[in-house]
Design a protein around this motif. Structure first.
Motif, PDB file in Angstrom:
ATOM      1  N   THR A   5     -18.575   7.237 -39.993  1.00  0.00           N
ATOM      2  CA  THR A   5     -18.921   8.653 -39.884  1.00  0.00           C
ATOM      3  C   THR A   5     -18.021   9.348 -38.876  1.00  0.00           C
ATOM      4  OG1 THR A   5     -21.223   8.167 -40.420  1.00  0.00           O
ATOM      5  CG2 THR A   5     -20.781  10.284 -39.383  1.00  0.00           C
ATOM      6  N   TYR A   9     -15.299  12.319 -39.506  1.00  0.00           N
ATOM      7  CA  TYR A   9     -15.357  13.572 -38.742  1.00  0.00           C
ATOM      8  C   TYR A   9     -14.009  13.879 -38.106  1.00  0.00           C
ATOM      9  CZ  TYR A   9     -16.741  17.142 -35.434  1.00  0.00           C
ATOM     10  OH  TYR A   9     -16.823  18.317 -34.723  1.00  0.00           O
ATOM     11  N   PHE A 137     -22.949  15.577 -40.077  1.00  0.00           N
ATOM     12  CA  PHE A 137     -22.583  14.302 -39.468  1.00  0.00           C
ATOM     13  C   PHE A 137     -23.647  13.788 -38.494  1.00  0.00           C
ATOM     14  CE2 PHE A 137     -18.724  16.421 -40.774  1.00  0.00           C
ATOM     15  CZ  PHE A 137     -17.973  15.408 -41.342  1.00  0.00           C
ATOM     16  N   GLU A 139     -27.055  12.045 -37.626  1.00  0.00           N
ATOM     17  CA  GLU A 139     -28.021  11.128 -38.207  1.00  0.00           C
ATOM     18  C   GLU A 139     -29.414  11.468 -37.672  1.00  0.00           C
ATOM     19  OE1 GLU A 139     -26.895   7.071 -37.699  1.00  0.00           O
ATOM     20  OE2 GLU A 139     -24.783   7.464 -38.147  1.00  0.00           O
TER      21      GLU A 139
END
Length: 209
Positions: A5, A9, A137, A139
């Protein structure tokens, strides 16, 4: 936050930030007209604006700006007017070859820092972009504040790298080209700032809901 992730990003934010927006144009102009020391102050100001904007998004200001037409219009027009002012300053800035003087001729470190900071903070597109972009992005099962802080540091770091490239390019141009060419570069940056100001004045919020 997963490493995959974070990698995604970094790639996404690098693509976005490499485009020649107001902060990049200021870095280019500072590098060309004032040298890397003054450019570094400007880069620091822009990086701080990234941190503040992402912090504001984490606190819900992005949603507030999206919801309030009056607040959005106020920030938008302040940003557009300030870009026009900066364009006027760059258009009238004196230029000279590097061999003529090693001293800054347009801005001090403090003024470069404040200009870059104000450019970043007075652009509602930046705040709305982060408000729409960053949550993708985050969680939801992990602490949001820690994730926003990490993404803010990554964003500021990537922005600094891109602005350093622009500033160094401006410095190389200063060393290689004549004062007339440098004046053309400054005035080209001024013209692009006016175009960006016009684009900002025409910018509209996306309908909510």
């Amino acid at each position: 936050m997963e490493a995959s992730t974070l990698f995604l990003y970094v790639i996404a934010v690098s693509v976005v930030m490499m485009t020649p927006g107001p902060s990049m144009l200021l870095a280019l102009s500072n590098g060309a007209s004032n040298g890397m020391r003054v450019a570094a102050f400007g880069i620091a100001g822009a990086a701080l604006s990234d941190l503040l904007l992402i912090g504001a998004v984490g606190c819900g200001l992005g949603a507030l700006l999206q919801a309030s037409e009056h607040l959005f219009s106020l920030v938008k027009w302040v940003g557009a007017v300030y870009l026009v002012y900066l364009a006027w300053v760059l258009w009238r800035a004196p230029t000279r070859m590097l061999s003529e003087s090693h001293k800054p001729i347009l801005a001090t470190g403090k003024s470069a820092f404040l200009r870059a900071l104000l450019v970043g903070l007075s652009n509602p597109k930046g705040l709305l972009f982060f408000a729409a972009f960053l949550p993708q992005f985050i969680e939801p099962t992990k602490p949001a504040a820690t994730q926003y802080a990490l993404l803010a540091l990554i964003s500021a770091s990537v922005d600094c790298i891109m602005m350093l490239i622009y500033a160094f390019g401006g410095r190389l141009a200063m060393q290689r080209f004549s004062a007339g060419v440098m004046q053309w570069i400054n005035r080209s940056c001024a013209g692009m700032l006016v175009i960006l100001a016009l684009g900002l004045s025409l910018y509209r919020r996306q309908p909510s809901g």
